[in-house]
Design a protein around this motif. Structure first.
Motif, PDB file in Angstrom:
ATOM      1  N   ALA A  53     -44.785 -15.869  34.972  1.00 48.92           N
ATOM      2  CA  ALA A  53     -44.619 -15.549  33.550  1.00 48.92           C
ATOM      3  C   ALA A  53     -43.970 -14.177  33.378  1.00 48.92           C
ATOM      4  N   GLN A  54     -44.364 -13.222  34.194  1.00 48.95           N
ATOM      5  CA  GLN A  54     -43.787 -11.876  34.108  1.00 48.95           C
ATOM      6  C   GLN A  54     -42.323 -11.878  34.510  1.00 48.95           C
ATOM      7  N   ARG A  55     -41.985 -12.652  35.550  1.00 54.26           N
ATOM      8  CA  ARG A  55     -40.584 -12.720  35.979  1.00 54.26           C
ATOM      9  C   ARG A  55     -39.703 -13.380  34.921  1.00 54.26           C
ATOM     10  N   ILE A  56     -40.241 -14.392  34.257  1.00 53.89           N
ATOM     11  CA  ILE A  56     -39.487 -15.033  33.182  1.00 53.89           C
ATOM     12  C   ILE A  56     -39.295 -14.054  32.026  1.00 53.89           C
ATOM     13  N   ALA A  57     -40.368 -13.353  31.648  1.00 53.92           N
ATOM     14  CA  ALA A  57     -40.295 -12.411  30.534  1.00 53.92           C
ATOM     15  C   ALA A  57     -39.299 -11.293  30.811  1.00 53.92           C
ATOM     16  N   GLN A  58     -39.202 -10.895  32.075  1.00 53.55           N
ATOM     17  CA  GLN A  58     -38.279  -9.819  32.455  1.00 53.55           C
ATOM     18  C   GLN A  58     -36.895 -10.349  32.828  1.00 53.55           C
ATOM     19  N   ALA A  59     -36.708 -11.663  32.733  1.00 52.55           N
ATOM     20  CA  ALA A  59     -35.413 -12.314  33.030  1.00 52.55           C
ATOM     21  C   ALA A  59     -34.913 -11.956  34.413  1.00 52.55           C
ATOM     22  N   GLU A  60     -35.818 -11.967  35.402  1.00 54.51           N
ATOM     23  CA  GLU A  60     -35.421 -11.624  36.778  1.00 54.51           C
ATOM     24  C   GLU A  60     -34.372 -12.590  37.318  1.00 54.51           C
ATOM     25  N   ASN A  61     -34.465 -13.861  36.923  1.00 56.31           N
ATOM     26  CA  ASN A  61     -33.481 -14.862  37.362  1.00 56.31           C
ATOM     27  C   ASN A  61     -32.408 -15.099  36.302  1.00 56.31           C
ATOM     28  N   GLY A  62     -32.424 -14.273  35.263  1.00 55.61           N
ATOM     29  CA  GLY A  62     -31.471 -14.437  34.178  1.00 55.61           C
ATOM     30  C   GLY A  62     -31.885 -15.533  33.224  1.00 55.61           C
ATOM     31  N   TRP A  63     -31.336 -15.501  32.037  1.00 56.29           N
ATOM     32  CA  TRP A  63     -31.503 -16.581  31.055  1.00 56.29           C
ATOM     33  C   TRP A  63     -30.119 -17.153  30.769  1.00 56.29           C
ATOM     34  N   LEU A  64     -30.050 -18.450  30.604  1.00 56.28           N
ATOM     35  CA  LEU A  64     -28.825 -19.082  30.128  1.00 56.28           C
ATOM     36  C   LEU A  64     -29.057 -19.458  28.670  1.00 56.28           C
ATOM     37  N   CYS A  65     -28.282 -18.854  27.778  1.00 61.09           N
ATOM     38  CA  CYS A  65     -28.422 -19.139  26.351  1.00 61.09           C
ATOM     39  C   CYS A  65     -27.177 -19.866  25.861  1.00 61.09           C
ATOM     40  N   LEU A  66     -27.391 -20.883  25.087  1.00 59.20           N
ATOM     41  CA  LEU A  66     -26.320 -21.666  24.490  1.00 59.20           C
ATOM     42  C   LEU A  66     -26.592 -21.701  22.995  1.00 59.20           C
ATOM     43  N   ALA A  67     -25.646 -21.216  22.192  1.00 57.46           N
ATOM     44  CA  ALA A  67     -25.923 -21.016  20.764  1.00 57.46           C
ATOM     45  C   ALA A  67     -24.693 -21.298  19.923  1.00 57.46           C
ATOM     46  N   ASP A 118     -19.350 -27.155  12.752  1.00 57.22           N
ATOM     47  CA  ASP A 118     -19.069 -27.160  11.318  1.00 57.22           C
ATOM     48  C   ASP A 118     -20.329 -27.011  10.468  1.00 57.22           C
ATOM     49  N   SER A 119     -21.499 -27.196  11.070  1.00 57.19           N
ATOM     50  CA  SER A 119     -22.741 -27.136  10.297  1.00 57.19           C
ATOM     51  C   SER A 119     -23.064 -25.705   9.890  1.00 57.19           C
ATOM     52  N   SER A 120     -23.704 -25.573   8.733  1.00 56.07           N
ATOM     53  CA  SER A 120     -24.159 -24.251   8.273  1.00 56.07           C
ATOM     54  C   SER A 120     -25.471 -23.856   8.943  1.00 56.07           C
ATOM     55  N   GLU A 121     -26.117 -24.796   9.634  1.00 51.95           N
ATOM     56  CA  GLU A 121     -27.358 -24.488  10.334  1.00 51.95           C
ATOM     57  C   GLU A 121     -27.045 -23.879  11.704  1.00 51.95           C
ATOM     58  N   GLN A 122     -27.955 -23.038  12.159  1.00 47.11           N
ATOM     59  CA  GLN A 122     -27.768 -22.366  13.433  1.00 47.11           C
ATOM     60  C   GLN A 122     -28.768 -22.907  14.461  1.00 47.11           C
ATOM     61  N   ALA A 123     -28.355 -22.909  15.730  1.00 45.02           N
ATOM     62  CA  ALA A 123     -29.215 -23.443  16.786  1.00 45.02           C
ATOM     63  C   ALA A 123     -29.065 -22.599  18.039  1.00 45.02           C
ATOM     64  N   LEU A 124     -30.125 -22.582  18.844  1.00 40.53           N
ATOM     65  CA  LEU A 124     -30.138 -21.799  20.070  1.00 40.53           C
ATOM     66  C   LEU A 124     -30.982 -22.500  21.122  1.00 40.53           C
ATOM     67  N   LEU A 125     -30.462 -22.560  22.348  1.00 41.67           N
ATOM     68  CA  LEU A 125     -31.219 -22.980  23.523  1.00 41.67           C
ATOM     69  C   LEU A 125     -31.350 -21.787  24.458  1.00 41.67           C
ATOM     70  N   VAL A 126     -32.549 -21.561  24.964  1.00 45.00           N
ATOM     71  CA  VAL A 126     -32.788 -20.522  25.967  1.00 45.00           C
ATOM     72  C   VAL A 126     -33.357 -21.209  27.204  1.00 45.00           C
ATOM     73  N   TYR A 127     -32.633 -21.104  28.316  1.00 43.20           N
ATOM     74  CA  TYR A 127     -33.028 -21.758  29.565  1.00 43.20           C
ATOM     75  C   TYR A 127     -33.371 -20.679  30.586  1.00 43.20           C
ATOM     76  N   CYS A 128     -34.608 -20.704  31.082  1.00 43.23           N
ATOM     77  CA  CYS A 128     -35.108 -19.692  32.016  1.00 43.23           C
ATOM     78  C   CYS A 128     -35.306 -20.352  33.380  1.00 43.23           C
ATOM     79  N   PRO A 129     -34.364 -20.182  34.323  1.00 42.21           N
ATOM     80  CA  PRO A 129     -34.414 -20.908  35.592  1.00 42.21           C
ATOM     81  C   PRO A 129     -35.428 -20.334  36.571  1.00 42.21           C
ATOM     82  N   ALA A 130     -35.950 -21.220  37.407  1.00 43.40           N
ATOM     83  CA  ALA A 130     -36.838 -20.815  38.504  1.00 43.40           C
ATOM     84  C   ALA A 130     -35.999 -20.552  39.741  1.00 43.40           C
ATOM     85  N   PRO A 131     -36.514 -19.779  40.690  1.00 43.86           N
ATOM     86  CA  PRO A 131     -35.799 -19.596  41.965  1.00 43.86           C
ATOM     87  C   PRO A 131     -35.576 -20.952  42.644  1.00 43.86           C
TER      88      PRO A 131
END
Length: 810
Positions: free
Chosen positions: A783-797, A628-641
């Motif tokens: 760092a490169q694997r995270i930037a390229q999302a090799e393991n995917g990102w889980l985003c909750l928004a 219900d809030s007018s504010e927006q929020a985002l979580l980005v989770y970058c998992p390790a192998p």
């Protein structure tokens, strides 16, 4: 009774006028500092509401000696500590907790930032926007709105009725008059006569005193300034009123005046009002289906004034039952007041406070010391309590419609007899060590079920231990069934918490987790009670679900999203336990407690889980949690192998290195909002890098673009480090996982996630070694694997994904 003062605590006034409290607590492996300034939001001139809170923010922005990249916040985060500050009505607290090796550096930065703050107007303008965003989020919190409404019956001249949060309009930074007021407030109150510094750690009292005296020398010296006494709390001459808001009823009691030691008297009273015991107030109201929860707490205290709130919450509109609730409360209060001096309850309260002190961490002990918290209700406190009760019920009541009872003693506070030494049986002494008997042979043959592991990675020489029990269920628990199970533990949780044990039941996808942490002695008994309640929970009234701010709601949902799938809902409890499989871990339990635990584990519902199951594979996904809030929020989770310790070490170092620049870029420079953070997060055994932002003005697409840009630049952050800087950062992080730095509860959490991830029992040692041998090339690759999302990102928004989220991602 034992002496009030802790044998290793001293309180003194230094030559510069600072009040210094020091406590040696040998069992701790962390140190804490709390610096209290006797000035808060009610001490600000009425023309500039929010000035005290604004100054608190400014003090964290770095000094000439310690700039933003090396200020107190960055330093504490770099060394794996915790830090915060709080502006209250009549005082402001700054506090942090660190390992002993880093404590002096933290204390040095704390004193420097209070002595030499940066107050240039450009910095002020930036920070005011952050404060404004915080103000907007606060005003939209339903609990904040209710609290403001509750205070409207008070005297309009009392500062509790005024606005103190501070925002863009109440802080006119360009005005010379505002700048003068800011300087005047700082100079008047931010000096040693107004300050109390509380230090707690394993060091000797002499060493702590020396640290306090040395680093506080930079503070401005001065004498105590009397804080102006406020007007009467109530202008009508009344002492009580009530406020109804939907499912919430608040009984408000204004005390004015109260005799000395009223704070401990009200704390004592609130404890027994809140007691969830048969024959008590909570039980009687629940039995009549009038309420679901009750919370009594002082919402304001200063000198001889206090405002006490008794908040009742129901599952539906509470207005029709308000009169019955008030009558029942007054009836119980009359019963409580009639008890002569409360000797039994005072003894029980004393035991509880002793236990709390025995299990409290460094930061909590430092807070207790700065407030001069007492362990028992003194005779003067009894006088104050009688005065408060007289003001709450000016007319005597005769007769009662209820059969009230004093609460039964908490069974978990009882100290057991000295346990038999490990390796000996009754009748033996240390002279018999090494001799074996048939009885001992039979004991050694009794093995706990393989599903429960007893970890020896942390020595069982302390008072703290942890127990984890997790059930794999045939599906996801129905929400109603989960609430029923959690409600069945409510009374037990209260007793356990008072005895120094936190007991939590939570669900995540198809898993149900029961976690216990704290004082190990009563754990087997508490666990046995918990298992009994879970197998046969009673009835309950559904409590209203509190509305969370967007970012907090996303954080709450993150572990659940990780486990969500197409599994069916489970609503039949008998079927649930019949097909459930369980596994567990106990950390730092002494041998004597382990022996008792073995018999308790035979009562765990379900069947022991014989084989470890890997956490599910990750995909590049986006989940929406609208609110219900007018504010927006985002979580980005970058998992390790999963299962690769070298990768986990690299992910941990990246989280360590990214924390300060992420905060600096997105909060300070871009001013996206006040809720901006990053760090390492473990979810059901999965290690990942977590970034979070809540913004009052940016869309989710804009927030995502900023976070993505930061993650994409992670490789550049690593390549910019020279060899010395990289080695220093790596060593600093590794030291946080050394045996000397890890607390028992922190280590237990790491070991639990290691078990879920399939790591061996020597995980802590292996992680330390992996961090110490981590090289820059491996970190850059991560760092490169995270930037390229090799393991995917889980985003909750709070909103749908932008198209850019899926472009070029696996």
């Amino acid at each position: 009774m034992p002496a009030l003062n802790h044998p290793h605590t001293q309180r003194l006034t230094l030559n510069n006028g600072l009040t210094l409290s020091v406590r040696q607590e040998p069992r701790l492996n962390r140190c804490a500092a709390v610096l209290r300034v006797a000035a808060g939001s009610h001490d600000v001139p009425a023309a500039w509401p929010g000035l005290a809170h604004f100054l608190e923010h400014l003090l964290f922005l770095g000094t000439e000696r310690f700039a933003a990249q090396d200020n107190l916040m960055a330093y504490v985060q770099r060394h794996g500590g915790q830090i915060n500050a709080r502006t209250s009505e009549r005082h402001t607290d700054f506090f942090f907790e660190l390992p002993p090796s880093a404590f002096a550096g933290g204390l040095e930065r704390l004193c420097d930032m209070l002595a030499h703050p940066s107050m240039n107007k450009e910095t002020q303008l930036r920070e005011r926007e952050v404060l404004h965003a915080e103000f907007i989020a606060w005003t939209r919190e339903p609990s904040a709105q209710r609290q403001l409404a509750r205070l409207q019956a008070l005297n309009p001249a009392h500062p509790l009725r005024a606005f103190h949060a501070g925002n863009r309009y109440s802080l006119p930074i360009p005005r010379p008059s505002f700048q003068q007021a800011l300087q005047d407030f700082y100079q008047q109150f931010y000096q040693t006569g107004q300050m109390t510094l509380s230090l707690v750690g394993p060091q000797s009292v002499t060493e702590l005193e020396a640290l306090g005296e040395h680093y506080s020398a930079v503070l401005h010296t001065g004498k105590a300034v009397p804080q102006i006494a406020p007007p009467a709390l109530m202008s009508t001459g009344e002492h009580a009123y009530h406020h109804i808001d939907g499912q919430h009823l608040s009984l408000m009691f204004a005390f004015d005046p109260l005799p000395p030691e009223s704070a401990q008297a009200l704390a004592f009273l609130c404890h027994w009002i809140n007691a969830d015991k048969p024959g008590g107030l909570v039980a009687a109201l629940r039995q009549q289906h009038l309420i679901d929860t009750l919370k009594a707490s002082p919402v304001y205290q200063f000198e001889s004034q206090a405002l006490l709130q008794i908040e009742f919450t129901a599952a539906s509109d509470i207005a029709e039952h308000a009169s019955s609730i008030r009558d029942t409360f007054c009836d119980w209060l009359s019963f409580f007041s009639a008890q002569a001096e409360w000797p039994t309850l005072r003894d029980e309260y004393h035991r509880l406070q002793q236990r709390q002190q025995a299990v409290s961490g460094a930061l909590e002990l430092a807070r207790r010391d700065v407030e001069q918290h007492t362990l028992q209700l003194s005779d003067q406190g009894v006088t104050a309590l009688k005065s408060a009760l007289q003001q709450m019920q000016p007319t005597a009541r005769h007769g009662s419609a209820h059969d009230w009872q004093l609460p039964a003693p908490n069974p978990f506070l009882k100290v057991p007899d000295e346990p038999v030494s490990a390796g000996l049986i009754r009748g033996q002494t240390s002279a018999h060590r090494g001799l074996r008997t048939f009885a001992q042979d039979r004991l050694r043959d009794r093995r706990a079920p393989s599903a429960m592991s007893f970890s020896s990675a942390i020595a069982a020489h302390n008072t703290e231990a942890s127990i984890y029990l997790r059930w794999s269920l045939p599906g996801q628990l129905d929400d109603v069934l989960l609430v029923r199970l959690q409600s069945s533990l409510r009374s037990l949780q209260q007793d356990a918490r008072q005895a120094g044990v936190e007991l939590v039941l939570s669900a995540s996808g198809t898993h149900l987790l029961l976690k216990m942490q704290g004082f190990h002695t009563p754990m087997p008994t508490i666990l046995e009670h918990a298992l009994r309640s879970l197998v046969a929970p009673g009835t309950y009234d559904a409590a209203p679900t509190p509305t969370l701010m967007p970012i907090r709601n996303l954080l709450k949902r993150l572990p659940e999203i990780h486990q969500q799938g197409t599994a069916p809902k489970v609503s039949d409890l008998e079927q649930c336990w019949a097909t459930a499989q369980w596994e567990g871990l106990a950390v730092a339990l002494p041998a004597s407690t382990q022996a008792v635990m073995t018999s308790v584990l035979s009562k765990v519902p379900g069947t022991p889980k014989a084989q470890h199951s890997e956490p599910p594979a990750w995909r590049h996904t986006w989940h929406i949690e609208p609110g219900d809030s007018s504010e927006q929020a985002l979580l980005v989770y970058c998992p390790a192998p999963i299962g690769h310790l070298a990768d986990e070490a690299a992910w941990r170092l990246l989280a360590h290195l990214a924390q300060t620049p992420f905060y600096q870029q997105l909060r300070v420079e871009l001013q996206l909002g006040y809720a901006v953070f990053s760090g390492l997060r473990q979810i059901n055994g999965q290690t990942g890098l977590l970034f979070g932002v809540q913004s009052p003005h940016a869309s989710v697409a804009e927030i995502h673009a900023h976070i993505e840009a930061f993650i994409t630049a992670l490789p550049a952050l690593i390549t910019a480090l020279d060899e010395t800087s990289f080695t220093q950062a790596r060593t600093s992080l590794a030291q946080q996982f050394s045996s000397a730095s890890l607390g028992a509860l922190q280590a237990a959490e790491l070991l639990w996630h290691a078990k879920l991830a399939g790591h061996p029992s020597d995980y802590l040692t292996a992680l330390y070694n992996a961090l110490m041998t981590l090289d820059q090339a491996t970190t850059l690759s991560a760092a490169q694997r995270i930037a390229q999302a090799e393991n995917g990102w889980l985003c909750l928004a709070t909103q749908a994904a932008p198209e850019a989220f899926y472009q070029g991602k696996s």
